[in-house]
Design an enzyme around this catalytic site. Structure first.
Site, PDB file in Angstrom:
ATOM      1  N   PHE A  11       0.851  -1.194   0.000  1.00  0.00           N
ATOM      2  CA  PHE A  11       0.000   0.000   0.000  1.00  0.00           C
ATOM      3  C   PHE A  11       0.888   1.246   0.000  1.00  0.00           C
ATOM      4  O   PHE A  11       1.878   1.306   0.730  1.00  0.00           O
ATOM      5  CB  PHE A  11      -0.875  -0.008   1.260  1.00  0.00           C
ATOM      6  N   GLU A  63      -1.042  -5.778   7.969  1.00  0.00           N
ATOM      7  CA  GLU A  63      -0.490  -7.129   7.873  1.00  0.00           C
ATOM      8  C   GLU A  63       0.971  -7.209   8.333  1.00  0.00           C
ATOM      9  O   GLU A  63       1.534  -8.316   8.405  1.00  0.00           O
ATOM     10  CB  GLU A  63      -0.597  -7.643   6.437  1.00  0.00           C
ATOM     11  N   ALA A  87       3.509   2.904   4.992  1.00  0.00           N
ATOM     12  CA  ALA A  87       3.072   4.298   5.026  1.00  0.00           C
ATOM     13  C   ALA A  87       1.553   4.336   5.135  1.00  0.00           C
ATOM     14  O   ALA A  87       0.856   3.846   4.240  1.00  0.00           O
ATOM     15  CB  ALA A  87       3.529   5.030   3.767  1.00  0.00           C
ATOM     16  N   ILE A 104      -1.437   6.924   5.266  1.00  0.00           N
ATOM     17  CA  ILE A 104      -1.659   8.335   4.940  1.00  0.00           C
ATOM     18  C   ILE A 104      -3.122   8.673   5.199  1.00  0.00           C
ATOM     19  O   ILE A 104      -4.021   8.031   4.642  1.00  0.00           O
ATOM     20  CB  ILE A 104      -1.246   8.622   3.480  1.00  0.00           C
ATOM     21  N   THR A 161      -7.781   7.223   3.841  1.00  0.00           N
ATOM     22  CA  THR A 161      -8.623   6.247   4.531  1.00  0.00           C
ATOM     23  C   THR A 161      -9.348   6.804   5.749  1.00  0.00           C
ATOM     24  O   THR A 161      -8.776   7.544   6.539  1.00  0.00           O
ATOM     25  CB  THR A 161      -7.795   5.029   5.000  1.00  0.00           C
ATOM     26  N   HIS A 219     -10.093   4.733   7.937  1.00  0.00           N
ATOM     27  CA  HIS A 219      -9.636   3.765   8.941  1.00  0.00           C
ATOM     28  C   HIS A 219      -8.260   4.142   9.496  1.00  0.00           C
ATOM     29  O   HIS A 219      -7.645   3.347  10.195  1.00  0.00           O
ATOM     30  CB  HIS A 219      -9.525   2.360   8.339  1.00  0.00           C
ATOM     31  N   ARG A 270       9.443  12.363   4.372  1.00  0.00           N
ATOM     32  CA  ARG A 270      10.096  11.421   5.297  1.00  0.00           C
ATOM     33  C   ARG A 270      10.593  10.154   4.600  1.00  0.00           C
ATOM     34  O   ARG A 270      11.006   9.210   5.258  1.00  0.00           O
ATOM     35  CB  ARG A 270       9.107  11.055   6.417  1.00  0.00           C
TER      36      ARG A 270
HETATM   37  N1  INI Z   1      -2.533   0.284   4.493  1.00  0.00           N
HETATM   38  C1  INI Z   1      -1.399   1.009   4.467  1.00  0.00           C
HETATM   39  O1  INI Z   1      -0.300   0.432   4.582  1.00  0.00           O
HETATM   40  N2  INI Z   1      -1.461   2.354   4.313  1.00  0.00           N
HETATM   41  C2  INI Z   1      -2.636   3.022   4.183  1.00  0.00           C
HETATM   42  O2  INI Z   1      -2.615   4.273   4.043  1.00  0.00           O
HETATM   43  C3  INI Z   1      -3.838   2.276   4.199  1.00  0.00           C
HETATM   44  N3  INI Z   1      -5.082   2.913   4.019  1.00  0.00           N
HETATM   45  O3  INI Z   1      -5.089   4.120   3.723  1.00  0.00           O
HETATM   46  O4  INI Z   1      -6.143   2.310   4.137  1.00  0.00           O
HETATM   47  C4  INI Z   1      -3.756   0.877   4.358  1.00  0.00           C
HETATM   48  N4  INI Z   1      -4.868   0.125   4.400  1.00  0.00           N
HETATM   49  C5  INI Z   1      -4.873  -1.301   4.180  1.00  0.00           C
HETATM   50  C6  INI Z   1      -4.687  -2.106   5.453  1.00  0.00           C
HETATM   51  O5  INI Z   1      -3.365  -1.971   5.951  1.00  0.00           O
HETATM   52  C7  INI Z   1      -4.957  -3.593   5.180  1.00  0.00           C
HETATM   53  O6  INI Z   1      -4.059  -4.067   4.218  1.00  0.00           O
HETATM   54  C8  INI Z   1      -6.384  -3.838   4.689  1.00  0.00           C
HETATM   55  O7  INI Z   1      -7.324  -3.280   5.574  1.00  0.00           O
HETATM   56  C9  INI Z   1      -6.660  -5.357   4.566  1.00  0.00           C
HETATM   57  O8  INI Z   1      -6.459  -6.032   5.792  1.00  0.00           O
END
Ligand code: INI
Length: 156
Positions: free
Chosen positions: A25, A61, A83, A85, A89, A91, A130
């Site tokens: 991601f 993960e 990262a 951000i 999201t 979440h 960063r």
């Molecule tokens: N995962 C990230 O590593 N960075 C993010 O900015 C991000 N956003 O924005 O949602 C993100 N989401 C995915 C999350 O880590 C999981 O892979 C996903 O929810 C499935 O389990």
């Protein structure tokens, strides 16, 4: 301060076996964190054949992959890279909290040094700053912290 017995880690990665665990991601940013970590570790003596890169979908993960590597054994240290951000999201807070707590938990439970190279920023610009531009490279910093901790733990 100079006359007390001090235990500290040397920044020498020669002969160590290290894993990088990196989220896909925000790949644009995370690739630069990977580059910073690889560059730091190889400049501090790590042989490329002793470095393994593990990719996971996102920051959430990271802890599980770190735990699996720790349980498998054979690694002296891990650098977790990702990262999160805020802009992308709703979440954000959950993903940051779980990734951070999870990595800390695995490190303590497994007794393994894990460098914390997870950017948690409000926007892409702060993340890019960063990841090898005006505010350094968090991947390199996390690799440095992991290496120092590996070496200091060996001596305690
Ligand atoms: N995962 C990230 O590593 N960075 C993010 O900015 C991000 N956003 O924005 O949602 C993100 N989401 C995915 C999350 O880590 C999981 O892979 C996903 O929810 C499935 O389990």
């Amino acid at each position: 301060m100079h006359h007390i017995k001090t235990i500290e880690g040397q920044l020498n990665a020669k002969g160590l076996k290290i894993a990088l665990v990196a989220a896909r991601f925000n790949d644009f940013v995370v690739d630069r964190l990977i580059g910073g970590a690889v560059d730091y570790l190889t400049r501090h003596g790590l042989e490329k054949e002793n470095l393994t890169l593990v990719r996971v979908p996102g920051a959430f993960e990271l802890p599980l992959a770190c735990q699996k590597l720790a349980q498998k054994g054979g690694y002296d240290g891990i650098v977790a890279l990702g990262a999160v951000i805020r802009g992308s999201t709703p979440h954000f807070d959950y993903v940051c909290a779980e990734a951070t707590k999870g990595i800390a938990h695995v490190s303590l439970a497994q007794g393994l040094s894990i460098g914390f190279g997870l950017l948690t920023t409000d926007n892409l610009e702060q993340a890019v700053e960063r990841a090898g531009s005006k505010s350094g490279n968090k991947g390199a910093e996390a690799a440095a912290a992991m290496l120092e901790t590996v070496q200091v733990l060996k001596q305690i």
